[in-house]
Write a protein that holds these residues in place. Structure first.
Motif, PDB file in Angstrom:
ATOM      1  N   THR A 170      -7.107  70.718  89.201  1.00  0.00           N
ATOM      2  CA  THR A 170      -7.680  71.887  89.411  1.00  0.00           C
ATOM      3  C   THR A 170      -7.749  72.603  90.887  1.00  0.00           C
TER       4      THR A 170
ATOM      5  N   ARG B 175     -14.562  74.514  88.469  1.00  0.00           N
ATOM      6  CA  ARG B 175     -13.155  74.466  87.580  1.00  0.00           C
ATOM      7  C   ARG B 175     -13.099  72.958  87.081  1.00  0.00           C
TER       8      ARG B 175
ATOM      9  N   HIS C 120      -6.382  79.580  86.140  1.00  0.00           N
ATOM     10  CA  HIS C 120      -7.226  78.429  85.523  1.00  0.00           C
ATOM     11  C   HIS C 120      -7.590  78.405  84.319  1.00  0.00           C
TER      12      HIS C 120
ATOM     13  N   SER D 241      -0.945  71.890  85.405  1.00  0.00           N
ATOM     14  CA  SER D 241      -1.454  73.211  85.315  1.00  0.00           C
ATOM     15  C   SER D 241      -0.960  73.903  83.732  1.00  0.00           C
TER      16      SER D 241
END
Length: 484
Positions: A349, A403, A359, A309
């Motif tokens: 995601t 996403r 995101h 992330s």
């Protein structure tokens, strides 16, 4: 799961469910046939080589048809949900074969063993033996127990087992590339990951056994080794090395070896032996490792550095132990110390509570780094993980999918950009064999791990290095011609 471009050898989807076939060991045949197929990461395929070595010494011969086997093993992975579904379906096929051959032994090896042993053995009655990753030496005894009419289980995790003394049989190998396990287990308690629970605590293998194995591979004609570990940068070994003095007295010398030292030791075996490694962890990869890569031409300029992330809060929930700024610092160091180094990554995601803004920070990280390759997944809750215990899997599947679609499209763009930047440049390529599409073309990988396709030249054979001028590309492959 979606993989882009040519998969890194540590995540080769084309090998999932691959069955091994070995040459018989002369004079050792016990009349029994072994069938073993593997799922998951390169560590699992490496483990299957260890299992094959142990059982071939017991006289087993391999078959590529489980219907003809006396012992059937499936080496499993618990990382992804779809892997478990595939394994369970496969076990049902084996059970059908067993009904026609009641003496068949069916077993589960590897990462699913501990977590699902009760279901496989007692509830679903799909298997006879369950063996964890640290118990493969016990397989002959466990098979004997099953032959005697008992179910058999050994899923004990070890703090010492590294299988350093076992020379793995190389499975379905091209004789050019080989995996070499340098450590086992993992101490990183990433909240989404089951590996620490299935593979146990981290322990590093004796570096001298690693160098010996790599030397033997080189002498056997192999020209590329990939050093494997869940977190190679945390490799650390301390032990005694015996050295003889001029007066023939021996004394114990303590040797401390970290991953940078190990890379150098393997690189020094021979300049024609290419060295790769997987996987690095952002919290552990040091400048010392980067300088070692830069120092030796035969250590490939390619690093797989999972980000997961781009948002610091999500990273903290994932228990990744670094934040966005730290990761960017490591990327900047790679770019500074190893100009032109290829970088790939893993991205998840839709992790628990991830917002649209968070995101977008993952998107911006991908834009900042411009990865060469990426492995991208929607978050899938794995039973037994810290995340499953602590957090609700609260992002709708449609949001996760949207996403994922966004970052896949972005990565396709940058994969193409990174390959097009190589057009007009000469690539040093290790020929691995013929192209899948044509016997008129060879294929191999560049130093940066890009697949390169070029016309066959009779002067060169697989296992040799050639210089290839890249003339064009797709988002997955460079194409060119050999130049002298």
């Amino acid at each position: 799961m979606i993989d882009l471009v040519i998969p890194d050898k540590a995540h080769d989807e084309s090998r999932q469910g691959e069955a091994l076939v070995l040459e018989p060991v002369t004079g050792k045949n016990n009349g029994r046939k072994l069938y073993i197929e593997s799922y998951g990461c390169a560590m699992n395929f490496s483990d299957s080589e260890i299992v094959a070595s142990i059982l071939s010494e017991q006289g087993f011969e391999t078959t590529n048809d489980f219907n003809n086997a006396d012992v059937v093993f499936i080496n499993t992975c618990s990382i992804r949900e779809n892997a478990e579904v595939r394994v369970r379906n496969r076990l049902k096929e084996f059970k059908t074969a067993k009904s026609k051959n009641p003496g068949m032994v069916v077993g589960v090896l590897g990462c699913m063993a501990e977590r699902l042993k009760a279901k496989f053995l007692e509830e679903e009655k799909l298997v006879d033996v369950v063996v964890g990753p640290d118990a493969y030496r016990d397989l002959p005894n466990l098979i004997e127990q099953v032959d005697g009419g008992q179910k058999a289980v050994n899923v004990l995790l070890s703090r010492e087992e590294t299988y350093a003394d076992i020379s793995p049989v190389r499975l379905n190998s091209n004789g050019i590339n080989a995996f070499v396990s340098i450590m086992r287990g993992c101490d990183n308690m990433c909240s989404f990951c089951v590996v620490p629970f299935t593979r146990g605590r981290e322990r590093s293998r004796d570096p001298f056994s690693i160098v010996n194995e790599c030397t033997e591979l080189f002498n056997a004609g192999y020209r590329e080794v990939t050093l494997l570990g869940q977190n190679v940068d945390s490799y650390k070994w301390s032990g005694a090395e015996s050295s003889e003095s001029e007066v023939s007295s021996s004394e114990s010398v303590t040797v401390n070896v970290n991953f940078a030292n190990l890379l150098e030791m393997v690189a020094l075996i021979n300049s024609d032996l290419r060295v790769r490694f997987s996987t690095s962890h952002p919290k552990d990869i040091t400048d010392e490792v980067l300088y070692a890569i830069a120092k030796y031409d035969n250590i490939c300029n390619y690093i797989h550095l999972p980000v997961q992330s781009g948002n610091s809060r999500v990273l903290e929930m994932m228990n990744r132990t670094y934040d966005r700024e730290w990761y960017i610092n490591r990327i900047d160091a790679i770019r500074r110390i190893i100009p032109g180094c290829a970088i790939s990554t893993d991205v998840i995601t839709g992790f628990c509570t991830e917002t649209d803004e968070e995101h977008k920070e993952t998107v911006s990280m991908m834009e900042y780094v411009q990865y060469d390759f990426a492995y991208m997944f929607m978050y899938s809750e794995r039973p037994g993980t810290l995340a499953a215990k602590r957090y609700a899997d609260d992002i709708p599947e449609t949001v996760k999918a949207a996403r994922l679609t966004e970052i896949v499209a972005l990565q396709q763009k940058y994969s193409l950009v990174r390959l097009q930047a190589q057009i007009g440049k000469v690539q040093k390529v290790l020929i691995e064999g013929y192209s899948k599409k044509s016997k008129n073309d060879y294929c191999g990988r560049s130093d940066q791990n890009a697949m390169v396709v070029f016309p066959v030249d009779e002067r060169y054979k697989p296992g040799m290095y050639v210089n290839v001028l890249a003339e064009r590309s797709t988002s997955a492959t460079l194409m060119g011609i050999i130049v002298d």
